[in-house]
Enzyme design. Structure first.
Site, PDB file in Angstrom:
ATOM      1  N   SER A 125     -19.934 -49.123  77.583  1.00 26.33           N
ATOM      2  CA  SER A 125     -19.277 -48.805  76.314  1.00 26.33           C
ATOM      3  C   SER A 125     -18.472 -49.998  75.802  1.00 26.33           C
ATOM      4  CB  SER A 125     -18.334 -47.606  76.516  1.00 26.33           C
ATOM      5  OG  SER A 125     -17.446 -47.459  75.433  1.00 26.33           O
ATOM      6  N   TYR A 151     -10.935 -43.491  80.996  1.00 30.21           N
ATOM      7  CA  TYR A 151     -12.382 -43.463  80.690  1.00 30.21           C
ATOM      8  C   TYR A 151     -12.902 -44.895  80.575  1.00 30.21           C
ATOM      9  CZ  TYR A 151     -16.424 -43.768  77.633  1.00 30.21           C
ATOM     10  OH  TYR A 151     -17.629 -44.126  77.089  1.00 30.21           O
ATOM     11  N   LYS A 155     -15.637 -47.300  82.993  1.00 29.12           N
ATOM     12  CA  LYS A 155     -16.813 -48.044  82.535  1.00 29.12           C
ATOM     13  C   LYS A 155     -16.726 -49.497  83.015  1.00 29.12           C
ATOM     14  CE  LYS A 155     -19.124 -44.910  80.320  1.00 29.12           C
ATOM     15  NZ  LYS A 155     -20.426 -44.432  80.843  1.00 29.12           N
TER      16      LYS A 155
HETATM   17  C1  WQD Z   1     -13.490 -42.987  65.745  1.00 27.77           C
HETATM   18  C2  WQD Z   1     -12.433 -43.198  64.673  1.00 27.77           C
HETATM   19  C3  WQD Z   1     -10.274 -42.295  65.257  1.00 27.77           C
HETATM   20  C4  WQD Z   1     -11.343 -38.090  65.218  1.00 27.77           C
HETATM   21  C5  WQD Z   1     -14.870 -43.102  71.648  1.00 27.77           C
HETATM   22  C6  WQD Z   1     -15.077 -43.847  72.942  1.00 27.77           C
HETATM   23  C7  WQD Z   1     -16.390 -44.583  72.891  1.00 27.77           C
HETATM   24  C8  WQD Z   1     -17.476 -43.611  72.606  1.00 27.77           C
HETATM   25  C9  WQD Z   1     -17.207 -42.880  71.291  1.00 27.77           C
HETATM   26  C10 WQD Z   1     -18.699 -42.612  74.429  1.00 27.77           C
HETATM   27  C11 WQD Z   1     -11.073 -43.584  65.279  1.00 27.77           C
HETATM   28  C12 WQD Z   1     -10.859 -41.592  64.039  1.00 27.77           C
HETATM   29  C13 WQD Z   1     -11.413 -39.473  65.164  1.00 27.77           C
HETATM   30  C14 WQD Z   1     -10.578 -37.376  64.263  1.00 27.77           C
HETATM   31  C15 WQD Z   1     -10.017 -39.439  63.199  1.00 27.77           C
HETATM   32  N1  WQD Z   1     -17.582 -42.688  73.691  1.00 27.77           N
HETATM   33  N2  WQD Z   1     -10.765 -40.125  64.159  1.00 27.77           N
HETATM   34  N3  WQD Z   1      -9.944 -38.083  63.283  1.00 27.77           N
HETATM   35  O1  WQD Z   1     -12.475 -43.287  69.875  1.00 27.77           O
HETATM   36  O2  WQD Z   1     -13.883 -44.909  68.465  1.00 27.77           O
HETATM   37  O3  WQD Z   1     -14.782 -44.029  70.601  1.00 27.77           O
HETATM   38  O4  WQD Z   1     -15.946 -42.228  71.414  1.00 27.77           O
HETATM   39  O5  WQD Z   1     -19.719 -43.188  74.334  1.00 27.77           O
HETATM   40  O6  WQD Z   1     -16.607 -45.203  74.141  1.00 27.77           O
HETATM   41  O7  WQD Z   1     -14.048 -44.806  73.085  1.00 27.77           O
HETATM   42  O8  WQD Z   1     -14.554 -42.511  68.654  1.00 27.77           O
HETATM   43  O9  WQD Z   1     -15.034 -40.720  67.023  1.00 27.77           O
HETATM   44  O10 WQD Z   1     -13.034 -40.444  68.583  1.00 27.77           O
HETATM   45  O11 WQD Z   1     -12.934 -42.108  66.717  1.00 27.77           O
HETATM   46  O12 WQD Z   1      -9.433 -40.076  62.300  1.00 27.77           O
HETATM   47  O13 WQD Z   1     -10.458 -36.118  64.289  1.00 27.77           O
HETATM   48  O14 WQD Z   1     -12.218 -41.966  64.003  1.00 27.77           O
HETATM   49  O15 WQD Z   1      -8.887 -42.523  65.070  1.00 27.77           O
HETATM   50  O16 WQD Z   1     -10.451 -44.494  64.396  1.00 27.77           O
HETATM   51  P1  WQD Z   1     -13.804 -43.729  69.371  1.00 27.77           P
HETATM   52  P2  WQD Z   1     -13.904 -41.342  67.767  1.00 27.77           P
END
Ligand code: WQD
Length: 338
Positions: A125, A151, A155
């Protein structure tokens, strides 16, 4: 047909990869403990494969079980997906994450060595980069950062375990560093199936639009980006799955190959919301909220190496991913898939 062990093969990315493996003439064998996957979607996976796929229900950390699986099949390679992957949950339950994610990879590489299975593709990741210090467009040579969660540490540690084991010369591994997987199979019959309240943004958006969630909260509006919201590299899960086929087919002339798997483009949270409303024609109920702890401000992939080494690049954009996610959400609700 060449057999590939797919750990976590009933999960979101694993199931899309199983479909692409079959399309490419492989025989996947799934092992999954269904801790983060639903047996309900397996029939749809089989339908998309055009045949039933052998599924072993169990934990790949269980060496006794895994040894019986390796005895029963002569594997060409292993694609190791099985791991817990919720960033927030890993902060609350670090022991669960270290135990599951590290014991899983240790057990897999141990059996591969014992049975002479050489090729490993590992689901890593972009979280291993932590908060990029230089350019937010990271290459595989970007210094590894301090992961923002247990997490992410699992990785990074798993990558190190694989690198050290590969030095014995019995295993050759491709470490695929995913950016943000989104979307669903274009049939609408398989997709992301979060357990409980979604952590990731796209399932939260589709559930809000479907009336399951009241309102999407955008975590932070004061980042140093064009519109103040975080920037990510959102990659369609089918493009991601196809990258795994290229990786398992790669003739490795060295122990380890590390490859970023993204689109090479950054999309902000607000741009994602606009794309969602344009594609679905629905107005999304959202508001700004405080920043979420652990979020990286901006990160997206330099994907030149994936193109050069795997002859692969993402073909589907964010709008296609949203279209497919929305189709899956509507299918899921209509057929009560939980
Ligand atoms: C993306 C953006 C949030 C939810 C993680 C892991 C990565 C992968 C994908 C496994 C951020 C914003 C989110 C919400 C929001 N995991 N957000 N409101 O954290 O970038 O990545 O998941 O493969 O390894 O680190 O993904 O979709 O949670 O967030 O504003 O209700 O959306 O702040 O900026 P993330 P995410």
């Amino acid at each position: 047909m060449k057999k590939i062990l797919v750990t976590g093969g009933a999960g979101y990315i694993g199931s899309h990869c199983v479909v692409e493996l079959v399309k490419s003439g492989f025989q996947p064998i799934i092992i999954d403990d269904f801790s983060n996957a639903s047996p309900a979607t397996l029939q749809n996976v089989f339908d998309l494969c055009g045949r039933e796929i052998p599924v072993i229900t169990g934990d790949c950390s269980d060496e006794v079980l895994l040894r019986t699986v390796f005895k029963a099949h002569e594997f060409e390679g292993v694609i190791h997906f099985a791991a817990f992957k919720a960033v927030g949950e890993s902060v609350e339950h670090p022991i669960k994450y270290y135990q599951n994610n590290l014991n899983g990879v240790l057990s897999v590489v141990k059996m591969m060595e014992e049975f002479g299975v050489q090729k490993l593709v590992f689901s890593s990741s972009c979280t291993v980069y932590g908060t990029p210090t230089g350019s937010v467009k990271v290459t595989e040579e970007t210094p590894l950062g301090v992961p923002n969660s247990p997490y992410g540490w699992t990785k990074l540690m798993a990558e190190q375990i694989i690198k050290d084991v590969a030095k014995n010369g019995k295993i050759k591994a491709v470490l695929l560093r995913y950016f943000n997987p989104i979307g669903a199979h274009e049939s609408g019959k398989i997709g992301e199936l979060p357990v409980g309240v979604p952590n990731n943004i796209v399932p939260y958006m589709t559930q809000t639009a479907a009336g399951i969630r009241e309102q999407l909260t955008v975590f932070g509006s004061d980042y140093q980006t064009t519109d103040g919201t975080c920037l990510r590299d959102f990659i369609h899960v089918t493009d991601l799955a196809i990258a795994h086929i290229a990786a398992i087919n790669l003739e490795l002339d060295k122990e380890i190959e590390i490859i970023n798997i993204g689109t090479g483009k950054g999309t902000s949270v607000l741009e994602l919301i606009s794309a969602f409303e344009e594609v679905t024609g629905k107005s999304l109920n959202w508001k700004f909220g405080p920043r979420r702890a652990g979020d990286v401000e901006a990160i997206f992939a330099e994907v030149e190496k994936a193109h050069k080494i795997l002859n692969w690049s993402a073909k589907r954009g964010v709008k296609k991913a949203i279209e497919d996610s929305w189709r899956w959400e509507q299918y899921r609700l209509k057929h009560e898939v939980v």
